[in-house]
Motif scaffolding. Structure first.
Motif, PDB file in Angstrom:
ATOM      1  N   GLU A 155     -37.164  70.940   2.550  1.00 14.87           N
ATOM      2  CA  GLU A 155     -36.448  70.117   1.700  1.00 14.87           C
ATOM      3  C   GLU A 155     -37.136  70.013   0.144  1.00 14.87           C
ATOM      4  N   ASN A 156     -38.550  70.063   0.021  1.00 10.26           N
ATOM      5  CA  ASN A 156     -39.306  69.908  -0.999  1.00 10.26           C
ATOM      6  C   ASN A 156     -39.148  70.996  -1.865  1.00 10.26           C
ATOM      7  N   MET A 157     -38.898  72.097  -1.193  1.00  7.87           N
ATOM      8  CA  MET A 157     -38.489  73.295  -2.082  1.00  7.87           C
ATOM      9  C   MET A 157     -36.959  73.355  -2.854  1.00  7.87           C
ATOM     10  N   GLN A 158     -36.177  72.933  -1.941  1.00 12.60           N
ATOM     11  CA  GLN A 158     -34.808  72.614  -2.553  1.00 12.60           C
ATOM     12  C   GLN A 158     -34.648  71.388  -3.596  1.00 12.60           C
ATOM     13  N   LEU A 159     -35.375  70.573  -3.455  1.00 12.44           N
ATOM     14  CA  LEU A 159     -35.411  69.289  -4.714  1.00 12.44           C
ATOM     15  C   LEU A 159     -36.392  69.956  -5.722  1.00 12.44           C
ATOM     16  N   LYS A 160     -37.402  70.893  -5.645  1.00 15.50           N
ATOM     17  CA  LYS A 160     -38.002  71.215  -6.792  1.00 15.50           C
ATOM     18  C   LYS A 160     -36.944  72.206  -7.602  1.00 15.50           C
ATOM     19  N   HIS A 161     -36.196  72.918  -6.748  1.00 18.58           N
ATOM     20  CA  HIS A 161     -35.288  73.772  -7.485  1.00 18.58           C
ATOM     21  C   HIS A 161     -34.110  73.087  -8.321  1.00 18.58           C
ATOM     22  N   GLU A 162     -33.679  71.975  -7.649  1.00 20.43           N
ATOM     23  CA  GLU A 162     -32.798  70.987  -8.033  1.00 20.43           C
ATOM     24  C   GLU A 162     -33.266  70.233  -9.328  1.00 20.43           C
ATOM     25  N   LEU A 163     -34.564  69.951  -9.348  1.00 23.66           N
ATOM     26  CA  LEU A 163     -35.339  69.421 -10.480  1.00 23.66           C
ATOM     27  C   LEU A 163     -35.337  70.346 -11.536  1.00 23.66           C
ATOM     28  N   ALA A 164     -35.698  71.396 -11.341  1.00 24.87           N
ATOM     29  CA  ALA A 164     -36.020  72.494 -12.553  1.00 24.87           C
ATOM     30  C   ALA A 164     -34.488  72.952 -13.039  1.00 24.87           C
ATOM     31  N   ARG A 165     -33.629  72.724 -12.226  1.00 26.45           N
ATOM     32  CA  ARG A 165     -32.060  73.149 -12.892  1.00 26.45           C
ATOM     33  C   ARG A 165     -31.658  72.035 -13.527  1.00 26.45           C
ATOM     34  N   ARG A 166     -32.051  70.639 -13.145  1.00 30.67           N
ATOM     35  CA  ARG A 166     -31.429  69.515 -13.927  1.00 30.67           C
ATOM     36  C   ARG A 166     -32.336  69.529 -15.478  1.00 30.67           C
ATOM     37  N   GLU A 167     -33.711  69.671 -15.240  1.00 34.15           N
ATOM     38  CA  GLU A 167     -34.449  69.616 -16.505  1.00 34.15           C
ATOM     39  C   GLU A 167     -33.965  70.614 -17.319  1.00 34.15           C
ATOM     40  N   ASN A 168     -33.914  71.834 -16.996  1.00 33.73           N
ATOM     41  CA  ASN A 168     -33.095  72.861 -17.851  1.00 33.73           C
ATOM     42  C   ASN A 168     -31.657  72.725 -18.615  1.00 33.73           C
ATOM     43  N   ASP A 169     -30.948  71.911 -17.446  1.00 30.92           N
ATOM     44  CA  ASP A 169     -29.548  71.286 -18.138  1.00 30.92           C
ATOM     45  C   ASP A 169     -29.734  70.161 -19.079  1.00 30.92           C
ATOM     46  N   ALA A 170     -30.840  69.360 -18.782  1.00 26.79           N
ATOM     47  CA  ALA A 170     -30.931  68.312 -20.099  1.00 26.79           C
ATOM     48  C   ALA A 170     -31.759  68.938 -21.239  1.00 26.79           C
ATOM     49  N   TYR A 205     -29.867  68.528 -24.845  1.00 22.69           N
ATOM     50  CA  TYR A 205     -30.866  68.227 -25.929  1.00 22.69           C
ATOM     51  C   TYR A 205     -30.507  69.168 -27.160  1.00 22.69           C
ATOM     52  N   ASP A 206     -30.955  70.382 -26.977  1.00 16.98           N
ATOM     53  CA  ASP A 206     -30.977  71.302 -28.009  1.00 16.98           C
ATOM     54  C   ASP A 206     -29.338  71.259 -28.630  1.00 16.98           C
ATOM     55  N   GLN A 207     -28.502  71.164 -27.856  1.00 19.63           N
ATOM     56  CA  GLN A 207     -27.132  71.194 -28.432  1.00 19.63           C
ATOM     57  C   GLN A 207     -26.795  70.136 -29.298  1.00 19.63           C
ATOM     58  N   LEU A 208     -27.311  69.052 -28.992  1.00 21.26           N
ATOM     59  CA  LEU A 208     -27.070  67.785 -29.570  1.00 21.26           C
ATOM     60  C   LEU A 208     -27.742  67.987 -30.699  1.00 21.26           C
ATOM     61  N   ARG A 209     -29.132  68.149 -30.758  1.00 22.26           N
ATOM     62  CA  ARG A 209     -30.079  68.666 -31.988  1.00 22.26           C
ATOM     63  C   ARG A 209     -29.224  69.238 -32.965  1.00 22.26           C
ATOM     64  N   ARG A 210     -28.805  70.241 -32.591  1.00 17.56           N
ATOM     65  CA  ARG A 210     -27.881  71.484 -33.448  1.00 17.56           C
ATOM     66  C   ARG A 210     -26.671  70.683 -34.180  1.00 17.56           C
ATOM     67  N   VAL A 211     -26.011  70.123 -33.442  1.00 17.13           N
ATOM     68  CA  VAL A 211     -24.698  69.168 -34.002  1.00 17.13           C
ATOM     69  C   VAL A 211     -25.479  68.364 -35.134  1.00 17.13           C
ATOM     70  N   ARG A 212     -26.295  67.453 -34.804  1.00 19.02           N
ATOM     71  CA  ARG A 212     -26.703  66.563 -35.733  1.00 19.02           C
ATOM     72  C   ARG A 212     -27.520  66.861 -37.054  1.00 19.02           C
ATOM     73  N   ASN A 213     -27.951  68.429 -36.682  1.00 18.56           N
ATOM     74  CA  ASN A 213     -28.489  68.817 -38.000  1.00 18.56           C
ATOM     75  C   ASN A 213     -27.503  69.885 -38.709  1.00 18.56           C
ATOM     76  N   SER A 214     -26.267  69.879 -38.193  1.00 18.79           N
ATOM     77  CA  SER A 214     -25.505  70.853 -38.601  1.00 18.79           C
ATOM     78  C   SER A 214     -24.838  69.912 -39.973  1.00 18.79           C
ATOM     79  N   THR A 215     -24.302  70.863 -41.118  1.00 18.78           N
ATOM     80  CA  THR A 215     -23.849  70.545 -42.143  1.00 18.78           C
ATOM     81  C   THR A 215     -22.677  69.519 -41.826  1.00 18.78           C
ATOM     82  N   SER A 216     -21.538  70.084 -41.165  1.00 21.07           N
ATOM     83  CA  SER A 216     -20.565  69.240 -40.843  1.00 21.07           C
ATOM     84  C   SER A 216     -20.740  67.820 -40.463  1.00 21.07           C
TER      85      SER A 216
END
Length: 71
Positions: free
Chosen positions: A27-42, A46-57
């Protein structure tokens, strides 16, 4: 309780504890994988939001968004 019975019960308890430890480890391994996936998603969000906010438009439309907030 005789010593043989006590040993049997202790072995049984040890076996159960090892079984639970194995389950918790899995269960711990599954939770670690899920955490890594969610951290990657976050991080991607964040990177996508930063690109939008830094865009000319985004910068060019800032005054329109401010006016909309006032209405």
């Amino acid at each position: 309780m005789d010593p043989a019975e006590e040993i049997r019960q202790l072995r049984s308890a040890l076996h159960e504890a090892k079984r639970q430890l194995g389950e918790l480890g899995a269960e711990n391994m599954q939770l670690k994988h899920e955490l890594a996936r969610r951290e990657n998603d976050a991080r991607r969000a964040y990177d996508q939001l930063r690109r939008v906010r830094n865009s000319t438009s985004w910068r060019l439309t800032a005054p329109l968004r401010r006016v909309k907030e006032l209405l």
